[in-house]
Design a protein around this motif. Structure first.
Motif, PDB file in Angstrom:
ATOM      1  N   THR A 103     -21.590  47.371  33.198  1.00 51.39           N
ATOM      2  CA  THR A 103     -22.171  46.025  33.270  1.00 51.39           C
ATOM      3  C   THR A 103     -22.599  45.554  31.892  1.00 51.39           C
ATOM      4  N   ALA A 104     -23.240  46.427  31.131  1.00 47.90           N
ATOM      5  CA  ALA A 104     -23.679  46.066  29.776  1.00 47.90           C
ATOM      6  C   ALA A 104     -22.488  45.741  28.877  1.00 47.90           C
ATOM      7  N   LEU A 105     -21.413  46.504  29.019  1.00 53.35           N
ATOM      8  CA  LEU A 105     -20.211  46.239  28.219  1.00 53.35           C
ATOM      9  C   LEU A 105     -19.636  44.869  28.551  1.00 53.35           C
ATOM     10  N   TYR A 106     -19.506  44.575  29.829  1.00 52.05           N
ATOM     11  CA  TYR A 106     -18.970  43.282  30.237  1.00 52.05           C
ATOM     12  C   TYR A 106     -19.900  42.136  29.868  1.00 52.05           C
ATOM     13  N   GLN A 107     -21.194  42.364  29.897  1.00 52.92           N
ATOM     14  CA  GLN A 107     -22.125  41.308  29.515  1.00 52.92           C
ATOM     15  C   GLN A 107     -21.875  40.880  28.073  1.00 52.92           C
ATOM     16  N   THR A 108     -21.716  41.842  27.198  1.00 53.89           N
ATOM     17  CA  THR A 108     -21.442  41.533  25.799  1.00 53.89           C
ATOM     18  C   THR A 108     -20.109  40.803  25.654  1.00 53.89           C
ATOM     19  N   ILE A 109     -19.097  41.293  26.343  1.00 57.99           N
ATOM     20  CA  ILE A 109     -17.761  40.688  26.261  1.00 57.99           C
ATOM     21  C   ILE A 109     -17.790  39.253  26.766  1.00 57.99           C
ATOM     22  N   LEU A 110     -18.388  39.041  27.927  1.00 53.53           N
ATOM     23  CA  LEU A 110     -18.384  37.710  28.527  1.00 53.53           C
ATOM     24  C   LEU A 110     -19.283  36.730  27.783  1.00 53.53           C
ATOM     25  N   GLU A 111     -20.373  37.200  27.200  1.00 53.55           N
ATOM     26  CA  GLU A 111     -21.219  36.313  26.399  1.00 53.55           C
ATOM     27  C   GLU A 111     -20.465  35.783  25.188  1.00 53.55           C
TER      28      GLU A 111
END
Length: 168
Positions: A103-111
């Motif tokens: 989730t943290a990885l995707y949060q960075t990517i999507l932001e």
């Protein structure tokens, strides 16, 4: 006999696949339960001995989730200490489960995702994935994409569920 026309291929529908943004790299979970007395009690001196003796280079370029799988009450500084040792090696460190890490990885990517290509277009967020895409990534994706898209759907082009449609 009339020719079969693929209306999906001819449509202006854009498919957004979260798997396409899955970050490459090894994932590791570091469970500190074995560094605690009987798996439950953190004795600072013993804990620091484990931290100092651990081979941190094994986490080179990895994504790391720090956790304690027992019901031990672990002070925040313990995870901070481990994170400080991982910092020179790991790409990213989070406290929590494998899913928290993803989730943290995707949060960075999507932001940081440029969504201008979706401006005023119908977008479908692909539903099925073969990689461990966390459920939260789908929530983050729809929120990000609907800022600019004409409409957002979920699923496959042949069986999608409408989620959002911009008012005219």
């Amino acid at each position: 006999m009339s020719e079969i026309i693929n209306r999906v291929a001819q449509s202006k529908l854009i498919t957004f696949n979260l798997e396409d943004h899955y970050p490459k790299g090894e994932r590791k979970v570091l469970d500190i339960k074995d560094w605690l007395y009987e798996g439950f009690i953190l004795r600072e001196k013993e804990f620091r001995t484990h931290v100092e003796a651990h081979d941190w280079s094994a986490y080179q370029d990895a994504y790391v989730a720090l956790q304690c799988s027992t019901d031990a009450i672990v002070p925040g500084w313990a995870f901070m200490l481990i994170a400080s040792r991982l910092q020179p090696y790991a790409k990213k460190v989070v406290q929590g489960s494998f899913e928290n890490l993803e989730t943290a990885l995707y949060q960075t990517i999507l932001e940081n995702l440029d969504v201008t290509e979706f401006t005023d277009k119908p977008v479908i967020i692909k539903g099925c994935s073969n990689k461990p895409v966390p459920e939260n990534a789908y929530l983050m994706a729809v929120i990000k994409i609907q800022e600019v898209a004409k409409s957002v759907m979920y699923g496959e082009a042949c069986s999608s569920v409408p989620l959002f449609k911009r008012k005219k």
